[in-house]
Motif scaffolding. Structure first.
Motif, short mmCIF file in Angstrom:
data_model
loop_
_atom_site.label_atom_id
_atom_site.label_comp_id
_atom_site.label_asym_id
_atom_site.label_seq_id
_atom_site.Cartn_x
_atom_site.Cartn_y
_atom_site.Cartn_z
N ARG A 15 9.71 43.93 -12.89
CA ARG A 15 8.29 43.91 -13.28
C ARG A 15 7.42 44.56 -12.23
N SER A 16 7.73 44.34 -10.98
CA SER A 16 6.89 44.92 -9.93
C SER A 16 6.97 46.43 -9.98
N ASN A 17 8.12 46.96 -10.33
CA ASN A 17 8.28 48.41 -10.47
C ASN A 17 7.42 48.92 -11.62
N ASP A 18 7.40 48.18 -12.72
CA ASP A 18 6.58 48.56 -13.88
C ASP A 18 5.10 48.55 -13.52
N ALA A 24 0.25 53.77 -10.86
CA ALA A 24 0.31 55.20 -10.54
C ALA A 24 -0.19 56.02 -11.73
N LYS A 25 0.26 55.65 -12.92
CA LYS A 25 -0.20 56.36 -14.13
C LYS A 25 -1.69 56.20 -14.32
N PHE A 26 -2.19 54.98 -14.11
CA PHE A 26 -3.62 54.73 -14.25
C PHE A 26 -4.40 55.58 -13.27
N LYS A 27 -3.91 55.60 -12.01
CA LYS A 27 -4.59 56.39 -10.99
C LYS A 27 -4.58 57.88 -11.38
#
Length: 141
Positions: A15-18, A24-27
């Motif tokens: 989950r932490s990876n997700d 990262a995608k949001f940024k």
């Protein structure tokens, strides 16, 4: 010496990876949105700067088109008046020709009637001549 084990956050839990991937995608998407917002602002600024120039250009083109249309309308009006005058002159000429033809018809009718009278008179004279010739033969055999 003990070996220190470095635990990567990826290895902690899936989950932490997700969450990190989502962050990262949001940024990345947030940066793309900011870039697009900046591009939109630049385009709006450019549009704001160009609008008066474009409006003047379009206004000049419309004015030119209107002047051309007015000039064309004037030419068409003049041509229509010329054609009307030519038609009027042609009608007057044809009316004069018709009157001349009517006069000629009257003259021809009178000439025809005169010819008919002359033919009748000629026939009468021929009859008189024939009668005289017959009488002359009886009296002078």
């Amino acid at each position: 010496w003990e070996k220190a084990v470095v635990i990567s956050p990826r290895h902690l839990s899936p989950r932490s990876n997700d969450i990190q991937g989502l962050r990262a995608k949001f940024k990345e998407q947030h940066e793309a949105i900011q870039a697009k917002d900046e591009e939109i602002e630049e385009l709006q600024k450019l549009l704001f700067e160009l609008r008066p120039k474009l409006e003047k250009e379009v206004e000049g083109q419309v004015k030119g088109i209107m002047q051309q249309a007015e000039g064309d309308a004037e030419v068409l009006r003049e041509e229509a008046m010329r054609l009307r005058d030519a038609a009027k002159n042609r009608v007057e000429f044809l009316e004069a020709e018709l009157e001349g033809c009517k006069r000629e018809m009257v003259v021809l009718r009178e000439a025809s009637e005169h010819r008919d009278r002359l033919l009748l008179r000629n026939q009468a004279l021929q009859g008189d001549l024939d009668a005289l010739a017959a009488r002359s033969k009886r009296e002078h055999p």
